[in-house]
Design a protein around this motif. Structure first.
Motif, PDB file in Angstrom:
ATOM      1  N   UNK A  64       3.971  -2.255 -11.831  1.00  0.00           N
ATOM      2  CA  UNK A  64       3.654  -0.854 -11.506  1.00  0.00           C
ATOM      3  C   UNK A  64       4.885   0.061 -11.507  1.00  0.00           C
ATOM      4  N   UNK A  65       6.036  -0.424 -11.014  1.00  0.00           N
ATOM      5  CA  UNK A  65       7.253   0.410 -11.050  1.00  0.00           C
ATOM      6  C   UNK A  65       7.635   0.732 -12.496  1.00  0.00           C
ATOM      7  N   UNK A  66       7.521  -0.281 -13.364  1.00  0.00           N
ATOM      8  CA  UNK A  66       7.854  -0.083 -14.774  1.00  0.00           C
ATOM      9  C   UNK A  66       6.897   0.929 -15.408  1.00  0.00           C
ATOM     10  N   UNK A  67       5.576   0.790 -15.079  1.00  0.00           N
ATOM     11  CA  UNK A  67       4.584   1.706 -15.655  1.00  0.00           C
ATOM     12  C   UNK A  67       4.888   3.145 -15.291  1.00  0.00           C
ATOM     13  N   UNK A  68       5.273   3.372 -14.008  1.00  0.00           N
ATOM     14  CA  UNK A  68       5.481   4.743 -13.556  1.00  0.00           C
ATOM     15  C   UNK A  68       6.845   5.265 -13.988  1.00  0.00           C
ATOM     16  N   UNK A  69       7.891   4.457 -13.801  1.00  0.00           N
ATOM     17  CA  UNK A  69       9.243   4.935 -14.086  1.00  0.00           C
ATOM     18  C   UNK A  69       9.482   5.066 -15.587  1.00  0.00           C
ATOM     19  N   UNK A  70       8.867   4.191 -16.371  1.00  0.00           N
ATOM     20  CA  UNK A  70       9.072   4.254 -17.801  1.00  0.00           C
ATOM     21  C   UNK A  70       8.070   5.148 -18.509  1.00  0.00           C
ATOM     22  N   UNK A  71       7.127   5.707 -17.720  1.00  0.00           N
ATOM     23  CA  UNK A  71       6.084   6.557 -18.314  1.00  0.00           C
ATOM     24  C   UNK A  71       5.402   5.849 -19.477  1.00  0.00           C
ATOM     25  N   UNK A  72       5.005   4.608 -19.249  1.00  0.00           N
ATOM     26  CA  UNK A  72       4.515   3.769 -20.337  1.00  0.00           C
ATOM     27  C   UNK A  72       3.170   4.258 -20.869  1.00  0.00           C
ATOM     28  N   UNK A 124      -5.282   6.677 -15.884  1.00  0.00           N
ATOM     29  CA  UNK A 124      -5.310   5.250 -16.203  1.00  0.00           C
ATOM     30  C   UNK A 124      -4.200   4.531 -15.450  1.00  0.00           C
ATOM     31  N   UNK A 125      -2.988   5.132 -15.456  1.00  0.00           N
ATOM     32  CA  UNK A 125      -1.869   4.521 -14.744  1.00  0.00           C
ATOM     33  C   UNK A 125      -2.198   4.368 -13.268  1.00  0.00           C
ATOM     34  N   UNK A 126      -2.799   5.417 -12.656  1.00  0.00           N
ATOM     35  CA  UNK A 126      -3.164   5.351 -11.251  1.00  0.00           C
ATOM     36  C   UNK A 126      -4.096   4.177 -10.986  1.00  0.00           C
ATOM     37  N   UNK A 127      -5.130   4.066 -11.819  1.00  0.00           N
ATOM     38  CA  UNK A 127      -6.099   2.988 -11.612  1.00  0.00           C
ATOM     39  C   UNK A 127      -5.437   1.620 -11.774  1.00  0.00           C
ATOM     40  N   UNK A 128      -4.546   1.513 -12.765  1.00  0.00           N
ATOM     41  CA  UNK A 128      -3.891   0.223 -13.008  1.00  0.00           C
ATOM     42  C   UNK A 128      -2.996  -0.157 -11.826  1.00  0.00           C
ATOM     43  N   UNK A 129      -2.177   0.808 -11.316  1.00  0.00           N
ATOM     44  CA  UNK A 129      -1.261   0.427 -10.223  1.00  0.00           C
ATOM     45  C   UNK A 129      -2.045   0.161  -8.933  1.00  0.00           C
ATOM     46  N   UNK A 146       0.821  -1.206   0.000  1.00  0.00           N
ATOM     47  CA  UNK A 146       0.000   0.000   0.000  1.00  0.00           C
ATOM     48  C   UNK A 146       0.850   1.249   0.000  1.00  0.00           C
ATOM     49  N   UNK A 147       1.954   1.243   0.774  1.00  0.00           N
ATOM     50  CA  UNK A 147       2.791   2.444   0.881  1.00  0.00           C
ATOM     51  C   UNK A 147       3.438   2.763  -0.456  1.00  0.00           C
ATOM     52  N   UNK A 148       4.070   1.768  -1.093  1.00  0.00           N
ATOM     53  CA  UNK A 148       4.794   2.129  -2.328  1.00  0.00           C
ATOM     54  C   UNK A 148       3.826   2.470  -3.458  1.00  0.00           C
ATOM     55  N   UNK A 149       2.622   1.853  -3.416  1.00  0.00           N
ATOM     56  CA  UNK A 149       1.656   2.177  -4.463  1.00  0.00           C
ATOM     57  C   UNK A 149       1.083   3.577  -4.275  1.00  0.00           C
ATOM     58  N   UNK A 150       0.547   3.824  -3.064  1.00  0.00           N
ATOM     59  CA  UNK A 150      -0.200   5.069  -2.842  1.00  0.00           C
ATOM     60  C   UNK A 150       0.743   6.257  -2.643  1.00  0.00           C
ATOM     61  N   UNK A 151       1.795   6.060  -1.833  1.00  0.00           N
ATOM     62  CA  UNK A 151       2.650   7.201  -1.500  1.00  0.00           C
ATOM     63  C   UNK A 151       3.660   7.477  -2.613  1.00  0.00           C
ATOM     64  N   UNK A 152       4.454   6.467  -2.953  1.00  0.00           N
ATOM     65  CA  UNK A 152       5.577   6.727  -3.858  1.00  0.00           C
ATOM     66  C   UNK A 152       5.150   6.759  -5.326  1.00  0.00           C
ATOM     67  N   UNK A 153       4.533   5.673  -5.804  1.00  0.00           N
ATOM     68  CA  UNK A 153       4.219   5.633  -7.239  1.00  0.00           C
ATOM     69  C   UNK A 153       3.183   6.687  -7.613  1.00  0.00           C
ATOM     70  N   UNK A 154       2.071   6.756  -6.848  1.00  0.00           N
ATOM     71  CA  UNK A 154       1.047   7.744  -7.174  1.00  0.00           C
ATOM     72  C   UNK A 154       1.551   9.163  -6.930  1.00  0.00           C
ATOM     73  N   UNK A 155       2.450   9.315  -5.928  1.00  0.00           N
ATOM     74  CA  UNK A 155       2.994  10.630  -5.653  1.00  0.00           C
ATOM     75  C   UNK A 155       3.799  11.158  -6.824  1.00  0.00           C
TER      76      UNK A 155
END
Lengths: 210, 141
Positions: free
Chosen positions: B53-61, B67-72, A198-207
């Motif tokens: 999800x890391x690939x989607x965000x870091x690679x700006x796929x 859409x990316x938010x919903x997917x991750x 939850x933390x890495x998804x909501x805080x880091x990736x979404x941030x």
């Protein structure tokens, strides 16, 4: 019911329950009780997530997640926790086979991954302080440090618990009590990994996305 | 009804002392442990569900960040289920179903708490929009 009241004099007192049942019964109910503790802990994290959800975009003209977060570093952190989950699983499998030494080795590896995780997190926090992003800078940063810090504190306590249990196993072996304790810590450890998702998804990736 | 049944199971199953004793740890190890295979399955699934999800965000796929938010978020939810099933060994039957009941109850509370907080506070922010410089100037006039 009647026969209990009308027992002849001199007969053994009627047994309503077995006292040695208590100790035995607790073996089964400990897991349920610990599960309930984890669920209440889950509610603590839910309130912190809700707080972050509400305040996470209030930057007070300060730094934003995009300026601060280093995703490759977070990916390494995530890997540490994931590896520690699987190695704890291996420790449990060895425990089932009553191999003390292998159990201890896997537990030690788990602990090292845990220490690496906490160390990376402390380094990240120190870096943020250095960048001018301490908790009192904005509501976003206050809620960020509270949420991530609470998780880090849980992991630190888990490591302490792990060390204590390793000493116990070394001293008393894989007795029933120690197996039960190791199973509780197993649930605790995997639960913390779950919270981290939850933390890495909501805080880091979404941030970083915003 | 089911509470009674659960409670009764202890003493009844324990009638033959040694038989009952041998049975319980066995039931526990079924509920509390996995096999190498189940742990590895969980681990591989977790790695996949973390890398995507890391690939989607870091690679700006995906260009669209919504859409990316919903997917991750969806992938994170799936990974949580994977952890609960393969690492925490949750099933509807463990501990006579009581852990599952507690889990459902907790999920209900968490959903209400998260969705409710974000929803209410969003509207509060919207309705009590802080005055910006433009409004302040207008009021002063």
């Amino acid at each position: 019911m009647m026969h209990a009241d009308t027992a002849p004099p001199g007969a053994a007192a009627p047994v309503f329950y077995q006292t040695d049942e208590e100790g035995h019964h607790s073996e089964g109910s400990t897991m349920l009780g610990f599960w309930l503790y984890l669920m209440s802990d889950c509610l603590i994290f839910a309130t912190l997530f809700a707080t972050y959800g509400v305040l996470g975009r209030s930057y007070a003209a300060g730094p934003t997640p995009k300026d601060l977060f280093d995703l490759p570093g977070i990916a390494v952190n995530t890997a540490m926790l994931l590896f520690s989950s699987i190695t704890y699983g291996f420790a449990m499998l060895e425990m089932d086979r009553d191999r003390i030494k292998r159990t201890q080795v896997w537990l030690a590896i788990t602990g090292l991954f845990g220490v690496a995780f906490v160390a990376l997190e402390i380094r990240e926090f120190a870096h943020l302080f250095h960048e001018g992003a301490p908790p009192w800078r904005s509501a976003f940063l206050s809620s960020f440090y509270t949420l991530v810090g609470t998780h880090g504190l849980h992991v630190s306590m888990g490591i302490l618990w792990l060390v204590v249990l390793m000493v116990q196993v070394r001293k008393y072996g894989l007795i029933v009590e120690n197996k039960r304790r190791l199973m509780c810590l197993s649930m605790f450890w995997h639960f913390l990994d779950l919270i981290w998702i939850g933390v890495f998804t909501v805080v880091y990736l979404m941030g970083v996305l915003e | 009804m089911s509470a009674d049944a659960h409670h009764m199971a202890g003493p009844v199953g324990h009638g033959g002392a040694s038989a009952g004793h041998g049975h319980d740890p066995h039931a526990q190890s079924e509920g509390g442990h996995g096999t190498v295979q189940s742990y590895m399955t969980g681990f591989v699934l977790s790695v996949i569900l973390t890398v995507i999800p890391f690939w989607l965000v870091m690679g700006n796929v995906l260009d669209n960040s919504l859409v990316t938010t919903l997917v991750i978020l969806a992938l994170g939810g799936v990974q949580m289920v994977v952890h609960v099933v393969y690492f925490l060994h949750m099933s509807t039957k463990s501990e006579g179903g009581w852990t599952f009941m507690a889990l459902i109850f907790t999920i209900t509370l968490v959903v209400i708490m998260l969705a409710g907080s974000v929803w209410v506070m969003y509207h509060l922010n919207h309705n009590m929009m802080p005055m910006d410089a433009h409004d302040v100037m207008n009021n002063a006039r």
